[in-house]
Design an enzyme around this catalytic site. Sequence first.
Site, PDB file in Angstrom:
ATOM      1  CB  CYS A 132       2.173  -0.047   1.948  1.00 43.08           C
ATOM      2  SG  CYS A 132       1.232  -0.741   3.333  1.00 43.08           S
ATOM      3  N   GLY A 133       2.950  -2.688   1.117  1.00 46.05           N
ATOM      4  CA  GLY A 133       3.145  -4.126   0.980  1.00 46.05           C
ATOM      5  C   GLY A 133       1.970  -4.917   1.528  1.00 46.05           C
ATOM      6  CG  HIS A 144     -21.199  -2.913  10.179  1.00 48.61           C
ATOM      7  ND1 HIS A 144     -21.169  -4.065  10.928  1.00 48.61           N
ATOM      8  CD2 HIS A 144     -22.361  -2.964   9.457  1.00 48.61           C
ATOM      9  CE1 HIS A 144     -22.238  -4.804  10.676  1.00 48.61           C
ATOM     10  NE2 HIS A 144     -22.973  -4.155   9.785  1.00 48.61           N
ATOM     11  CG  ASP A 166       5.197   1.441   0.296  1.00 53.57           C
ATOM     12  OD1 ASP A 166       4.600   0.762  -0.578  1.00 53.57           O
ATOM     13  OD2 ASP A 166       5.597   0.963   1.372  1.00 53.57           O
ATOM     14  N   GLY A 211      -0.777  -3.110   3.438  1.00 51.24           N
ATOM     15  CA  GLY A 211      -1.886  -2.209   3.789  1.00 51.24           C
ATOM     16  C   GLY A 211      -1.877  -1.816   5.255  1.00 51.24           C
TER      17      GLY A 211
HETATM   18  C1  RB5 Z   1       7.950  -1.852   2.744  1.00 52.92           C
HETATM   19  O1  RB5 Z   1       8.935  -2.808   2.602  1.00 52.92           O
HETATM   20  C2  RB5 Z   1       6.811  -2.385   3.619  1.00 52.92           C
HETATM   21  O2  RB5 Z   1       7.227  -2.492   4.940  1.00 52.92           O
HETATM   22  C3  RB5 Z   1       5.601  -1.506   3.480  1.00 52.92           C
HETATM   23  O3  RB5 Z   1       5.211  -1.472   2.139  1.00 52.92           O
HETATM   24  C4  RB5 Z   1       4.328  -1.905   4.214  1.00 52.92           C
HETATM   25  O4  RB5 Z   1       4.018  -3.247   3.971  1.00 52.92           O
HETATM   26  C5  RB5 Z   1       4.229  -1.558   5.635  1.00 52.92           C
HETATM   27  O5  RB5 Z   1       3.192  -1.793   6.278  1.00 52.92           O
END
Ligand code: RB5
Length: 147
Positions: free
Chosen positions: A65-66, A98, A8, A68
């Site tokens: 993402c921010g 595992h 994202d 994971g």
């Molecule tokens: C986006 O702001 C953030 O919520 C997303 O990247 C992620 O960390 C979600 O788990």
Amino acid sequence: MRIAIGADHAGFGLKEQVKRLLVDLGHDVEDVGTDSDQSVDYPDFAREVGERVARGAADRGVLVCGTGIGMAMAANKIAGVRAAPVTDMETARLSRAHNDANVLALGARTTDTGRALDLVRTFLATPFDGGRHQRRLDKIADSEHRA
Ligand code: RB5
């Protein structure tokens, strides 16, 4: 390996670095996006990568993402996906040895770039131990079919 990657907006920058590493290591990389730091929804990219792994179009997936966490939650809704949110070397190794994890979920806001690239290397290099661990994975798969 054929590796599908996605991120994202929070993970976009790290995903680009991961892509460079994977290409340098000689892997066949399919990048499903996102392509900028404009806000998007991580489940869309988790689905694209997870479906490729589940249907065998990719051997492994990497999602960023921010944290994971959201990516792993979303990808694990797809039958056959075993996504691991990983921030340290030991869980990178054990997620493979595992759990036979087939998707690595990284947190761009929680893991610095050098560490994240080391996690990717370890995730790709560690084989599954099989044996008793396979029996447990079979039980996870059985739970998918009951859902
Ligand atoms: C986006 O702001 C953030 O919520 C997303 O990247 C992620 O960390 C979600 O788990």
